[in-house]
Design an enzyme around this catalytic site. Structure first.
Site, PDB file in Angstrom:
ATOM      1  N   TYR A 178      -3.500 -21.915  34.339  1.00 17.70           N
ATOM      2  CA  TYR A 178      -4.168 -21.150  35.393  1.00 17.70           C
ATOM      3  C   TYR A 178      -5.644 -21.498  35.423  1.00 17.70           C
ATOM      4  O   TYR A 178      -6.190 -22.078  34.485  1.00 17.70           O
ATOM      5  CB  TYR A 178      -3.973 -19.640  35.191  1.00 17.70           C
ATOM      6  CG  TYR A 178      -4.766 -19.070  34.044  1.00 17.70           C
ATOM      7  CD1 TYR A 178      -6.031 -18.519  34.251  1.00 17.70           C
ATOM      8  CD2 TYR A 178      -4.266 -19.092  32.742  1.00 17.70           C
ATOM      9  CE1 TYR A 178      -6.773 -18.007  33.188  1.00 17.70           C
ATOM     10  CE2 TYR A 178      -4.993 -18.583  31.692  1.00 17.70           C
ATOM     11  CZ  TYR A 178      -6.251 -18.042  31.923  1.00 17.70           C
ATOM     12  OH  TYR A 178      -6.991 -17.543  30.879  1.00 17.70           O
ATOM     13  N   CYS A 179      -6.282 -21.132  36.529  1.00 13.76           N
ATOM     14  CA  CYS A 179      -7.728 -21.298  36.683  1.00 13.76           C
ATOM     15  C   CYS A 179      -8.244 -20.069  37.435  1.00 13.76           C
ATOM     16  O   CYS A 179      -7.680 -18.992  37.289  1.00 13.76           O
ATOM     17  CB  CYS A 179      -8.052 -22.604  37.421  1.00 13.76           C
ATOM     18  SG  CYS A 179      -7.406 -22.690  39.097  1.00 13.76           S
ATOM     19  N   ARG A 180      -9.271 -20.218  38.225  1.00 15.27           N
ATOM     20  CA  ARG A 180      -9.805 -19.075  38.951  1.00 15.27           C
ATOM     21  C   ARG A 180      -8.921 -18.714  40.148  1.00 15.27           C
ATOM     22  O   ARG A 180      -8.551 -17.576  40.330  1.00 15.27           O
ATOM     23  CB  ARG A 180     -11.236 -19.359  39.413  1.00 15.27           C
ATOM     24  CG  ARG A 180     -11.857 -18.225  40.195  1.00 15.27           C
ATOM     25  CD  ARG A 180     -13.277 -18.573  40.686  1.00 15.27           C
ATOM     26  NE  ARG A 180     -13.724 -17.582  41.652  1.00 15.27           N
ATOM     27  CZ  ARG A 180     -13.468 -17.641  42.948  1.00 15.27           C
ATOM     28  NH1 ARG A 180     -12.763 -18.638  43.444  1.00 15.27           N
ATOM     29  NH2 ARG A 180     -13.902 -16.702  43.764  1.00 15.27           N
TER      30      ARG A 180
ATOM     31  N   VAL B 123      -6.745 -16.306  38.095  1.00 15.74           N
ATOM     32  CA  VAL B 123      -7.102 -14.998  37.532  1.00 15.74           C
ATOM     33  C   VAL B 123      -7.452 -13.998  38.628  1.00 15.74           C
ATOM     34  O   VAL B 123      -7.429 -12.797  38.382  1.00 15.74           O
ATOM     35  CB  VAL B 123      -8.246 -15.066  36.482  1.00 15.74           C
ATOM     36  CG1 VAL B 123      -7.802 -15.772  35.234  1.00 15.74           C
ATOM     37  CG2 VAL B 123      -9.485 -15.686  37.037  1.00 15.74           C
TER      38      VAL B 123
END
Length: 112
Positions: free
Chosen positions: A74-76, A103
């Protein structure tokens, strides 16, 4: 002749936040945050390791992970993690899962 060329589907799976949360709780799952270290320090999903996808040593660092374990990235917001998921799949990881909303879609508290 053109019908012979088919586009290959991504070798990773996009999951909803609920599916992703369920998956990372499973024994043996590897959770990778591919954001910059400063973003990671600002708050991340508990249990995540930080391996920045844009870092020059990304391929070398992920090569140290177990390719047979379910790997959740995952990332932003999902853009960088989609790229990372594709790279992991191309590197031979067999169970790669992406959180498309990053996130920003994560419903649970982040840890620092």
């Amino acid at each position: 002749m053109f019908g012979l060329f088919k586009s290959t589907p991504p070798a990773y799976h996009n999951l909803t936040a609920a599916q992703f949360a369920e998956g990372v709780r499973r024994s043996g799952a590897v959770l990778v945050d591919v954001r910059r270290p400063d973003e990671f320090a600002g708050g991340h999903i508990p249990g995540a390791v930080n391996i920045e996808v844009t870092a020059p040593d990304f391929a070398q660092r992920v090569a140290a992970l177990d390719k047979a374990k379910p790997t959740y990235v995952y990332c932003r917001s999902g853009a960088r993690s989609s790229k990372a998921a594709a790279q992991l799949s191309a590197a031979g990881f067999t169970q790669v899962y992406n959180l498309p909303g990053g996130v920003l879609d994560w419903p649970q508290p982040l840890t620092r």
